[in-house]
Scaffold this active site. Structure first.
Site, mmCIF file in Angstrom:
data_model
loop_
_atom_site.group_PDB
_atom_site.id
_atom_site.type_symbol
_atom_site.label_atom_id
_atom_site.label_comp_id
_atom_site.label_asym_id
_atom_site.label_seq_id
_atom_site.Cartn_x
_atom_site.Cartn_y
_atom_site.Cartn_z
ATOM 1 N N HIS A 238 0.830 -1.205 0.000
ATOM 2 C CA HIS A 238 0.000 0.000 0.000
ATOM 3 C C HIS A 238 0.866 1.257 0.000
ATOM 4 C CE1 HIS A 238 -4.147 -1.252 0.150
ATOM 5 N NE2 HIS A 238 -3.872 -2.185 1.050
ATOM 6 N N GLU A 239 1.911 1.244 0.812
ATOM 7 C CA GLU A 239 2.753 2.424 0.920
ATOM 8 C C GLU A 239 3.514 2.708 -0.370
ATOM 9 O OE1 GLU A 239 2.830 4.629 3.328
ATOM 10 O OE2 GLU A 239 1.284 3.491 4.366
#
Length: 451
Positions: A238-239
């Site tokens: 996600h990051e």
């Protein structure tokens, strides 16, 4: 004999059989052929009562009095009444006068003569001392309880049945903790780390209970580590999405202000960025499947139409690589599931086959539905996979030949997604080297009653 249950069963059964045999030996030793005092009194009293009953019957003129002296079965005694060596009633008995004479000369009026095959008993009747009852019968063997011909099969069957039943119950009871532990390890090996065994082992011996508690702690620890790994993978993926999006925007801005001669470099950066973005998407999909999600929404999926569409799409990529994709058997079937997951599962296998099949060959895809199961088979004409590596194909990032796989453009996650997507639908996957070369991958999915 590798089964613990069978070893326990046979051991207990033999132990009980030996115990029965030992009891038989003790019985034979304790109850010898020589009559004891109690047996002597009971036997002679029985003979006396039979003789007196027959005599009373004859005095009353009743029929069938002689039958009271006849033996009831081959093991029973035959009785006759004598007076001074002369037969009064019943059938004559050889040697009766001699044993009668011995009874009259004895203090208690009883004489017993035991031969090799028969036993004679003489008793002077107390109601009429002039008469004596003589009985002849087979010698009572000390093993009579075990060797009675008429009931020997039933006795043996009873011994085998009772000892066998007790042995089975004991063996099941003693092997129950092992079966519980084995079932737990099988579930853990299949990926179910929620299994716990300590409560099921309540009442077991201390060592087994301690082993069960250690297994529960091990399962909890492994589950925690895997959950941490999945969370890390999900969070990192996600990051990375946000920096990649900003990188793509920056790349477009720089491209507009750069001279044309650096365009190829920007194209390469864009391809690598797209590849990295695709890998992150696959990691997120894999993480979602690892956590058991993906079947929140299901629909009726036409598997035949889905396969035809995937084959058409894969044909364009295959054409660029100098090969082709052909659809063979295509039975009509459908199932309840997540269409997007099924699409990715089958597409990953087909695209993998296209990457590794030899130029000028065709990847064959078949769909067969029978017995409540839909089977999708994808076969390429590539070099195949070493037998020892077939089971590792479904591991994330696993590559049989790292250099060759990277050159083919794979990420090493596609087949892992395929396996987990098929399993979440209740199916299974299998890879094998096909006869004549190449790899064949089979995806088996339950189609239910409506397929």
């Amino acid at each position: 004999m590798k089964s613990l249950f069978l070893r326990l069963l046979v051991s207990l059964w033999l132990a009980m059989a030996l115990l029965v045999g030992l009891l038989a030996v003790i019985h034979g030793w304790a109850f010898s052929a020589e009559p004891s005092g109690l047996r002597r009194r009971l036997n002679t009293r029985s003979v006396e009562l039979r003789a007196e009953g027959a005599l009373a019957c004859a005095r009353d003129g009743l029929p069938g009095c002689e039958q009271r002296l006849a033996p009831l079965d081959p093991r029973d005694q035959r009785v006759a009444v004598y007076r001074a060596g002369a037969l009064v009633m019943g059938e004559p008995i050889e040697g009766a006068p001699l044993v009668e004479d011995r009874a009259r000369r004895s203090a208690d009026g009883i004489a017993i003569e035991v031969g090799q095959e028969r036993e004679l008993v003489a008793v002077v009747l107390r109601r009429d001392p002039a008469l004596a009852a003589v009985a002849a019968g087979p010698v009572r063997s000390p093993w009579m309880f075990f060797i009675v011909p008429e009931t020997l099969p039933q006795r043996l069957l009873a011994i085998v049945a009772v000892t066998g039943l007790v042995a089975v119950l004991l063996a099941r009871y003693l092997s129950r903790p092992i079966r519980i532990l084995r079932g737990a390890t099988q579930r853990m090996a299949a990926g179910d780390l929620s299994v716990r065994v300590a409560q099921k082992l309540a009442g077991a011996d201390g060592e087994t209970l301690a082993l069960g508690r250690d297994m529960d702690r091990m399962a909890e620890r492994i589950d925690e580590l895997l959950e941490t790994q999945r969370r890390l993978l999900r969070d990192v993926s996600h990051e990375l999405r946000s920096p990649l999006a900003r990188l793509n925007i920056a790349l477009e801005l720089v491209r507009r202000r750069s001279p044309p001669d650096v365009e190829p470099a920007f194209d390469r950066i864009e391809r690598e960025t797209e590849r990295l973005n695709g890998m992150i998407g696959e990691l997120l999909t894999l993480s979602r499947l690892e956590s058991g999600r993906g079947m929140e929404r299901t629909e009726r999926v036409d598997l035949t139409a889905l396969l035809e569409q995937l084959v058409d799409d894969a044909a364009f990529e295959a054409e660029q690589r100098g090969c082709s994709v052909e659809l063979g058997a295509r039975d009509a079937c459908s199932l309840d599931g997540n269409e997007e997951l099924l699409r990715r599962a089958i597409e990953n296998v087909v695209r993998n086959a296209v990457r590794f099949t030899e130029p000028g060959t065709a990847v064959r895809v078949d769909l067969e539905c029978s017995g409540g199961t839909a089977e999708v088979r994808v076969r390429d004409r590539g070099p195949g996979v070493p037998e020892g590596a077939l089971g590792d194909l479904w591991k994330p990032f696993y590559r049989v030949d790292d250099h060759r796989a990277r050159g083919a453009g794979g990420t090493g996650i596609g087949l892992a997604i395929t396996q987990r997507a098929v399993r979440i639908h209740g199916g299974e996957v299998e890879a094998r080297n096909a006869d004549g070369g190449g790899l064949e991958v089979a995806l088996r999915l339950p189609i239910g009653a409506g397929g």
